[in-house]
Scaffold this motif. Structure first.
Motif, short mmCIF file in Angstrom:
data_model
loop_
_atom_site.label_atom_id
_atom_site.label_comp_id
_atom_site.label_asym_id
_atom_site.label_seq_id
_atom_site.Cartn_x
_atom_site.Cartn_y
_atom_site.Cartn_z
N SER A 115 0.85 -1.34 0.11
CA SER A 115 -0.03 0.02 -0.02
C SER A 115 0.91 1.23 -0.10
CB SER A 115 -0.86 0.07 1.28
OG SER A 115 -0.04 0.35 2.30
N PRO A 116 0.32 2.26 -0.52
CA PRO A 116 1.21 3.66 -0.28
C PRO A 116 1.56 4.16 0.89
CG PRO A 116 -0.79 3.86 -2.02
CD PRO A 116 -0.82 2.48 -1.19
N MET A 117 0.69 3.91 1.92
CA MET A 117 1.33 4.01 3.35
C MET A 117 2.36 3.29 3.78
SD MET A 117 -0.89 5.03 6.69
CE MET A 117 -1.28 3.21 6.93
N ALA A 118 2.24 1.81 3.27
CA ALA A 118 3.29 1.05 3.95
C ALA A 118 4.75 1.14 3.13
CB ALA A 118 2.76 -0.44 3.75
N MET A 119 4.69 1.65 1.94
CA MET A 119 5.72 1.99 1.07
C MET A 119 6.28 3.17 1.90
SD MET A 119 6.09 -0.80 -1.09
CE MET A 119 7.05 -0.13 -2.33
N ALA A 120 5.57 4.07 1.82
CA ALA A 120 6.37 5.22 2.66
C ALA A 120 6.75 4.93 3.91
CB ALA A 120 4.96 6.42 2.76
N GLN A 121 6.47 4.10 4.74
CA GLN A 121 7.01 3.73 6.13
C GLN A 121 8.30 2.98 5.91
OE1 GLN A 121 2.69 2.77 8.60
NE2 GLN A 121 4.02 1.31 7.71
N ALA A 122 8.14 2.10 4.76
CA ALA A 122 9.45 1.33 4.35
C ALA A 122 10.61 2.44 3.95
CB ALA A 122 9.21 0.50 3.52
N GLY A 123 10.18 3.43 3.16
CA GLY A 123 10.97 4.58 2.66
C GLY A 123 11.60 5.22 3.76
N THR A 124 11.05 5.40 4.85
CA THR A 124 11.51 6.36 6.07
C THR A 124 12.53 5.04 6.73
OG1 THR A 124 9.57 7.42 6.60
CG2 THR A 124 10.96 7.14 8.30
N VAL A 125 12.51 3.96 6.79
CA VAL A 125 13.24 2.95 7.41
C VAL A 125 14.58 3.01 6.58
CG1 VAL A 125 13.78 0.63 8.04
CG2 VAL A 125 11.70 1.62 8.61
N GLN A 126 14.32 2.95 5.03
CA GLN A 126 15.61 3.02 4.56
C GLN A 126 16.50 4.11 4.37
OE1 GLN A 126 14.62 3.25 -0.10
NE2 GLN A 126 16.11 1.58 -0.19
N ARG A 127 15.81 5.38 4.57
CA ARG A 127 16.43 6.59 4.73
C ARG A 127 17.06 6.43 6.07
NH1 ARG A 127 15.23 10.97 7.56
NH2 ARG A 127 12.86 10.40 7.54
N LEU A 128 16.73 6.08 7.06
CA LEU A 128 17.21 6.13 8.33
C LEU A 128 18.45 5.11 8.47
CD1 LEU A 128 14.34 6.34 10.81
CD2 LEU A 128 15.95 8.18 10.20
N LEU A 129 18.28 4.11 7.91
CA LEU A 129 19.44 3.16 7.56
C LEU A 129 20.77 3.66 7.11
CD1 LEU A 129 17.52 -0.23 6.99
CD2 LEU A 129 19.01 0.24 8.96
N ASP A 130 20.43 4.48 6.04
CA ASP A 130 21.54 5.17 5.34
C ASP A 130 22.03 6.18 6.18
OD1 ASP A 130 23.18 5.73 3.07
OD2 ASP A 130 21.91 7.55 3.01
N GLU A 131 21.26 6.93 6.71
CA GLU A 131 21.68 8.22 7.66
C GLU A 131 22.49 7.83 8.77
OE1 GLU A 131 18.44 11.31 5.98
OE2 GLU A 131 18.45 10.64 8.06
#
Length: 345
Positions: free
Chosen positions: A45-61
């Motif tokens: 779902s769009p919301m779930a993909m957005a949540q995963a995108g936040t995790v992806q960004r934090l893992l990188d940062e």
């Protein structure tokens, strides 16, 4: 005879080597650098993909770890009927957990409000990180062209759509003259149905979910937590991994928010103690008070909101689990067990 202790004066080279010692994040990044990018399992779902995108960004940062998102279509997303026929909210997690356990993904991202309290996590896994809690409020979204902007403006018999038994119970507790029906689907599809079909005058959604999908402008009223007490885990994203993957677990701990973990511990301990099922309208909301105490409010409703049990208690923040267990016990003493058992699965 006195002991002679010899010392060596630090040289600029020594100081440079100390300065270059890796931070925990750098150390974890190096440990994980010789393997492929971490695979983040999530609903599509769009919301779930957005949540995963936040995790992806934090893992990188925060950990310097590369990752990729793997969308998994779950039975809960595909089924538009009553979730209880699929085993409740666990229908959103089964396929993702299976992919994690079988090694198809390395971590799994969940909206904690969808993680059941009466079903243990898959063996050999743990929730290694909770992201900082976002807005827990529910909001009213009216159909395009509606002349109404708030619940109080709506006349008796107005049709309201919601996917949650908790919302239906509290809407009818506040406004028993409304007509509340089930409307399932992800945030985007629910709003599209609201506008296109004119079956409902408004729907009730979570504020943070609207924000993640870029639709916060559709909210016309923020409902107070006195009218609409949030579900357990509202506004919190949890990240699950295999406990044997110690390097991944340590990387995820760099994302963990200690305050959110405290709040979630209290709420989920209460939920576990109540042993409700997917059709049980249960609400739970933990907060920190101005004087540093941990507060937990719990509520259990009948399907139509006509009968409910309520409890609110306080304790020290380091006693979150004890507070959750105590609030569950108070609710059970006030008749929560009879309310839950009286609702068909």
């Amino acid at each position: 005879m006195s002991e002679i202790v010899t010392t060596r004066q630090q040289t600029p080279g020594d100081l440079q080597r100390l300065d270059e010692a890796p931070t925990p994040a750098e150390y974890l990044g190096r440990m994980l650098s010789d393997r492929p990018a971490l695979r983040i399992g999530t609903r599509t779902s769009p919301m779930a993909m957005a949540q995963a995108g936040t995790v992806q960004r934090l893992l990188d940062e925060r950990a310097g770890v590369a990752s990729e998102i793997v969308g998994i279509s779950t039975s809960g997303d595909q089924w538009m009927g009553d979730l209880s026929k699929l085993g409740g909210k666990g229908a959103f997690l089964k396929q993702i957990e299976r992919a994690l356990v079988m090694g198809h993904v390395d971590i799994a991202v969940h909206a904690m409000k969808d993680v059941p309290g009466d079903v243990p996590l898959a063996e050999g896994t743990a929730l290694a990180a909770y992201l900082p809690r976002e807005d827990v409020h529910d909001v009213l979204v009216v159909r395009e062209g509606s002349k109404y902007r708030s619940l109080d403006e709506m006349p008796p018999g107005t049709r309201i759509g919601t996917s949650a038994v908790r919302r239906k119970a509290q809407l009818l507790k506040h406004r028993p003259d409304l007509h509340v029906d089930r409307l399932r689907g992800n945030v985007n599809s629910r709003i599209a149905k609201l506008d296109a079909e004119a079956q409902f005058e408004a729907i009730v959604l979570n504020a943070s979910g609207l924000r993640r999908t870029g639709l916060e402008h559709r909210a016309t009223e923020v409902l107070s937590t006195d009218i609409m007490c949030p579900p357990v885990g509202s506004g919190v994203v949890g990240v699950q991994c295999r406990t044997a993957d110690t390097a991944i677990a340590e990387a995820l701990r760099l994302l963990d928010d200690p305050m959110t973990r405290t709040l979630i511990t209290a709420e989920r301990t209460m939920l576990h103690g109540l042993q409700g099922h997917c059709n049980s309208p249960i609400a739970g909301h933990a907060t920190m008070t101005g004087d540093g105490q941990l507060s937990l409010k719990g509520m259990v409703f009948t399907r139509e909101g006509g009968k409910f049990a309520y409890a609110q208690e306080w304790d020290a923040p380091d006693r979150a689990a004890e507070l959750g267990a105590y609030v569950a016990a108070v609710l059970l003493r006030k008749g929560a067990r009879g309310i839950i058992d009286g609702i068909p699965h």
